[in-house]
Design a protein around this motif. Sequence first.
Motif, PDB file in Angstrom:
ATOM      1  N   MET A  19       0.861  -1.199   0.110  1.00  0.00           N
ATOM      2  CA  MET A  19      -0.021   0.111  -0.044  1.00  0.00           C
ATOM      3  C   MET A  19       0.899   1.119  -0.159  1.00  0.00           C
ATOM      4  O   MET A  19       1.911   1.341   0.715  1.00  0.00           O
ATOM      5  N   SER A  20       0.447   2.149  -0.855  1.00  0.00           N
ATOM      6  CA  SER A  20       1.245   3.387  -0.723  1.00  0.00           C
ATOM      7  C   SER A  20       0.809   4.305   0.463  1.00  0.00           C
ATOM      8  O   SER A  20      -0.396   4.062   0.991  1.00  0.00           O
ATOM      9  N   GLY A  21       1.761   5.344   0.660  1.00  0.00           N
ATOM     10  CA  GLY A  21       1.320   6.257   1.762  1.00  0.00           C
ATOM     11  C   GLY A  21       0.234   6.889   1.541  1.00  0.00           C
ATOM     12  O   GLY A  21      -0.450   7.130   2.544  1.00  0.00           O
ATOM     13  N   ILE A  22      -0.250   7.537   0.382  1.00  0.00           N
ATOM     14  CA  ILE A  22      -1.381   8.281   0.241  1.00  0.00           C
ATOM     15  C   ILE A  22      -2.553   7.263   0.497  1.00  0.00           C
ATOM     16  O   ILE A  22      -3.616   7.879   0.997  1.00  0.00           O
ATOM     17  N   THR A  23      -2.582   6.100   0.143  1.00  0.00           N
ATOM     18  CA  THR A  23      -3.602   5.126   0.347  1.00  0.00           C
ATOM     19  C   THR A  23      -3.883   4.953   1.903  1.00  0.00           C
ATOM     20  O   THR A  23      -4.955   5.003   2.403  1.00  0.00           O
ATOM     21  N   ILE A  24      -2.866   4.828   2.557  1.00  0.00           N
ATOM     22  CA  ILE A  24      -3.065   4.429   3.923  1.00  0.00           C
ATOM     23  C   ILE A  24      -3.530   5.927   4.689  1.00  0.00           C
ATOM     24  O   ILE A  24      -4.333   5.704   5.521  1.00  0.00           O
ATOM     25  N   LEU A  25      -2.924   6.985   4.291  1.00  0.00           N
ATOM     26  CA  LEU A  25      -3.439   8.223   4.812  1.00  0.00           C
ATOM     27  C   LEU A  25      -4.862   8.545   4.508  1.00  0.00           C
ATOM     28  O   LEU A  25      -5.796   9.025   5.423  1.00  0.00           O
ATOM     29  N   THR A  26      -5.417   8.145   3.155  1.00  0.00           N
ATOM     30  CA  THR A  26      -6.732   8.144   2.943  1.00  0.00           C
ATOM     31  C   THR A  26      -7.814   7.444   3.285  1.00  0.00           C
ATOM     32  O   THR A  26      -8.649   7.799   4.173  1.00  0.00           O
ATOM     33  N   LEU A  27      -7.281   6.200   3.934  1.00  0.00           N
ATOM     34  CA  LEU A  27      -7.802   5.120   4.874  1.00  0.00           C
ATOM     35  C   LEU A  27      -8.047   5.788   6.354  1.00  0.00           C
ATOM     36  O   LEU A  27      -9.176   5.687   7.052  1.00  0.00           O
ATOM     37  N   PHE A  28      -6.997   5.945   6.634  1.00  0.00           N
ATOM     38  CA  PHE A  28      -7.105   6.956   7.994  1.00  0.00           C
ATOM     39  C   PHE A  28      -7.997   7.995   8.157  1.00  0.00           C
ATOM     40  O   PHE A  28      -8.823   7.966   9.161  1.00  0.00           O
ATOM     41  N   VAL A  29      -7.980   8.769   7.164  1.00  0.00           N
ATOM     42  CA  VAL A  29      -8.965  10.113   7.339  1.00  0.00           C
ATOM     43  C   VAL A  29     -10.528   9.486   7.005  1.00  0.00           C
ATOM     44  O   VAL A  29     -11.305  10.016   7.663  1.00  0.00           O
ATOM     45  N   LEU A  30     -10.744   8.574   6.245  1.00  0.00           N
ATOM     46  CA  LEU A  30     -12.100   8.109   6.047  1.00  0.00           C
ATOM     47  C   LEU A  30     -12.450   7.194   7.371  1.00  0.00           C
ATOM     48  O   LEU A  30     -13.684   7.467   7.732  1.00  0.00           O
ATOM     49  N   THR A  31     -11.670   6.461   7.858  1.00  0.00           N
ATOM     50  CA  THR A  31     -11.768   6.009   9.259  1.00  0.00           C
ATOM     51  C   THR A  31     -12.229   6.842  10.336  1.00  0.00           C
ATOM     52  O   THR A  31     -13.180   6.626  10.988  1.00  0.00           O
ATOM     53  N   ALA A  32     -11.598   7.924  10.424  1.00  0.00           N
ATOM     54  CA  ALA A  32     -11.886   8.943  11.468  1.00  0.00           C
ATOM     55  C   ALA A  32     -13.178   9.504  11.396  1.00  0.00           C
ATOM     56  O   ALA A  32     -14.096   9.808  12.092  1.00  0.00           O
ATOM     57  N   PHE A  33     -13.654   9.792   9.851  1.00  0.00           N
ATOM     58  CA  PHE A  33     -15.152  10.497   9.540  1.00  0.00           C
ATOM     59  C   PHE A  33     -15.939   9.181   9.945  1.00  0.00           C
ATOM     60  O   PHE A  33     -16.986   9.495  10.652  1.00  0.00           O
ATOM     61  N   VAL A  34     -15.796   8.047   9.414  1.00  0.00           N
ATOM     62  CA  VAL A  34     -16.790   7.143   9.786  1.00  0.00           C
ATOM     63  C   VAL A  34     -16.942   7.035  11.290  1.00  0.00           C
ATOM     64  O   VAL A  34     -18.159   6.706  11.786  1.00  0.00           O
ATOM     65  N   GLY A  35     -15.799   6.760  11.964  1.00  0.00           N
ATOM     66  CA  GLY A  35     -15.891   6.666  13.498  1.00  0.00           C
ATOM     67  C   GLY A  35     -16.687   7.757  14.168  1.00  0.00           C
ATOM     68  O   GLY A  35     -17.446   7.518  15.181  1.00  0.00           O
ATOM     69  N   VAL A  36     -16.449   8.906  13.774  1.00  0.00           N
ATOM     70  CA  VAL A  36     -17.165  10.227  14.532  1.00  0.00           C
ATOM     71  C   VAL A  36     -18.522  10.113  14.117  1.00  0.00           C
ATOM     72  O   VAL A  36     -19.440  10.431  15.306  1.00  0.00           O
ATOM     73  N   GLU A  37     -18.756   9.808  12.916  1.00  0.00           N
ATOM     74  CA  GLU A  37     -20.186   9.642  12.640  1.00  0.00           C
ATOM     75  C   GLU A  37     -21.039   8.474  13.253  1.00  0.00           C
ATOM     76  O   GLU A  37     -22.148   8.566  13.837  1.00  0.00           O
ATOM     77  N   VAL A  38     -20.321   7.377  13.506  1.00  0.00           N
ATOM     78  CA  VAL A  38     -21.022   6.387  14.172  1.00  0.00           C
ATOM     79  C   VAL A  38     -21.288   6.476  15.711  1.00  0.00           C
ATOM     80  O   VAL A  38     -22.401   6.405  16.162  1.00  0.00           O
ATOM     81  N   VAL A  39     -20.107   7.002  16.148  1.00  0.00           N
ATOM     82  CA  VAL A  39     -20.296   7.503  17.808  1.00  0.00           C
ATOM     83  C   VAL A  39     -21.376   8.438  18.136  1.00  0.00           C
ATOM     84  O   VAL A  39     -21.869   8.470  19.149  1.00  0.00           O
TER      85      VAL A  39
END
Length: 106
Positions: A1-21
């Motif tokens: 995985m490239s660094g930009i892919t990991i960063l994109t997954l991290f940001v998307l996961t943060a947004f989903v986590g905030v919405e779910v909680v």
Amino acid sequence: MSGITILTLFVLTAFVGVEVVSKVSSTLHTPLMSGANAIHGIILVGAIAVTAHATEPWLIVLGSLATLLATVNLVGGFVVTDRMLEMFSGRPKQPQRESEMAGDPR
């Protein structure tokens, strides 16, 4: 995985986590949090594994931040669970005397 892919997954996961909680009612938050401690442990292990395989310095910093936040989340979950179990343990609280409530050390 490239660094930009990991960063994109991290940001998307943060947004989903905030919405779910944010959608969980406060009545259900404590029981759900105590039941999710195992998931937090898996997240911590995953953050450590990703950090161990990071090659770029900014990925190491991001992985270290993820490890720190996952650790805080895991410890906080155990603290809340402990407090909740104390609340339901069935031990009656000792009644306080009026002098103790007023701060008088008699």
